[in-house]
Design a protein around this motif. Sequence first.
Motif, PDB file in Angstrom:
ATOM      1  N   HIS A 163      26.795  88.147  92.059  1.00 23.04           N
ATOM      2  CA  HIS A 163      27.553  87.079  93.076  1.00 23.04           C
ATOM      3  C   HIS A 163      26.509  86.083  93.583  1.00 23.04           C
ATOM      4  O   HIS A 163      26.732  85.631  94.866  1.00 23.04           O
ATOM      5  CB  HIS A 163      27.956  88.103  94.207  1.00 23.04           C
ATOM      6  CG  HIS A 163      28.942  88.923  93.470  1.00 23.04           C
ATOM      7  ND1 HIS A 163      30.387  88.697  93.342  1.00 23.04           N
ATOM      8  CD2 HIS A 163      28.841  90.302  93.295  1.00 23.04           C
ATOM      9  CE1 HIS A 163      31.035  89.881  92.783  1.00 23.04           C
ATOM     10  NE2 HIS A 163      29.984  90.888  92.679  1.00 23.04           N
ATOM     11  N   CYS A 173      35.533  83.721  92.300  1.00 28.12           N
ATOM     12  CA  CYS A 173      35.305  85.225  91.696  1.00 28.12           C
ATOM     13  C   CYS A 173      36.207  86.131  92.307  1.00 28.12           C
ATOM     14  O   CYS A 173      36.893  86.111  93.456  1.00 28.12           O
ATOM     15  CB  CYS A 173      33.691  85.255  92.398  1.00 28.12           C
ATOM     16  SG  CYS A 173      32.907  86.869  91.844  1.00 28.12           S
ATOM     17  N   CYS A 175      35.385  88.520  93.972  1.00 28.39           N
ATOM     18  CA  CYS A 175      34.950  89.032  95.463  1.00 28.39           C
ATOM     19  C   CYS A 175      35.740  88.123  96.627  1.00 28.39           C
ATOM     20  O   CYS A 175      35.504  88.144  97.804  1.00 28.39           O
ATOM     21  CB  CYS A 175      33.637  89.113  95.561  1.00 28.39           C
ATOM     22  SG  CYS A 175      32.704  87.352  95.631  1.00 28.39           S
ATOM     23  N   HIS A 180      30.460  82.250  91.366  1.00 27.69           N
ATOM     24  CA  HIS A 180      29.421  83.376  91.154  1.00 27.69           C
ATOM     25  C   HIS A 180      29.258  83.871  89.748  1.00 27.69           C
ATOM     26  O   HIS A 180      29.996  83.510  88.858  1.00 27.69           O
ATOM     27  CB  HIS A 180      29.899  84.847  91.716  1.00 27.69           C
ATOM     28  CG  HIS A 180      30.136  84.468  93.367  1.00 27.69           C
ATOM     29  ND1 HIS A 180      30.508  85.363  94.126  1.00 27.69           N
ATOM     30  CD2 HIS A 180      29.709  83.386  94.195  1.00 27.69           C
ATOM     31  CE1 HIS A 180      30.505  85.121  95.406  1.00 27.69           C
ATOM     32  NE2 HIS A 180      29.927  83.735  95.311  1.00 27.69           N
TER      33      HIS A 180
HETATM   34 ZN   LIG Z   1      31.532  87.216  93.885  1.00 28.25          ZN
END
Ligand SMILES: [Zn+2]
Length: 299
Positions: A163, A173, A175, A180
């Motif tokens: 990340h 990403c 997340c 990332h």
């Molecule tokens: Zn990420």
Amino acid sequence: MFSFGVDIGGTNMRCVLVAVRRGRLSLRAAWRFPIPKTRAAFLEALSNSAFRARTIAGREKIRGIGIGVPGPLASDRTRVLVTPNAPQINRIALPAWIHRHLRMRAVMENDADLFTLAEARFGAARRFSRVLGVTVGTGLGAGLVEGGHMVRGAHGAAGEMGHMVLVANGRRCSCGGRGHLEEYVSHRAFVREGGADPKDLMRRARRGERRAKATFDSIGAFLGLGISSAVNFWDPDIVVVGGGIGNAGNLLLIPARNAMRREIISPVVRRAIRVKHAKFGRFGGAIGAALLLQPNYSR
Ligand SMILES: [Zn+2]
């Protein structure tokens, strides 16, 4: 005495039964299966595996279960905080559940940290002091080991290299962040760029097919950029690359090393840094998890 290690990945669960006898690692059994998609089925599979481990161990005792999970943990190691690649285990207090339902001692750590611990203690990075481990699979994980011990950081989340921002305002990403490294070096990056499953692309690249080879070249170069940033920042002795896709070996490592040659600032580091393929294949995380229960290896 044995210990039982379980690595919960985004795609598969891997289990090992190991012991350390007179400083040597002894691998008694290893198996894997696709990770069940629901929480209930996952917990049932975990129970069945613990039963299988007990059966194989026979009369010899099992010290407990070490668990590797694909995400950062709470500082007290009781639960995993976010696992975008394995939502069925999100926020479960797994060690407490195992203690209550399976009557076994259980400890949990980040899977990439455990992979790095196994490689640093018994694998490709044995005899090196500062070790950066990188796993490429469903996601991209990384771990830091110094002097044989995991470097966890102030909140237990050190080494979240997947990340690291590599492209300002880049791709979204899993997340929620943008640009990332994991978005450019992972299973989904291969599917996007190469138009096929990485396993398939690996076979085709080895046969010399150009598009498949080019996909490994461009993703490998991206991996090299990520590793360069980490090396410039942390100055390890060695980088060990593993995980399901990391096992492509030179297909990925040659373009990565080429990219590193341009991006590492210190000429001394550029000459000295080693980038090696993992020794334990896809079972490094599970072996590291089992080591958590062996005296002298647990930190
Ligand atoms: Zn990420």
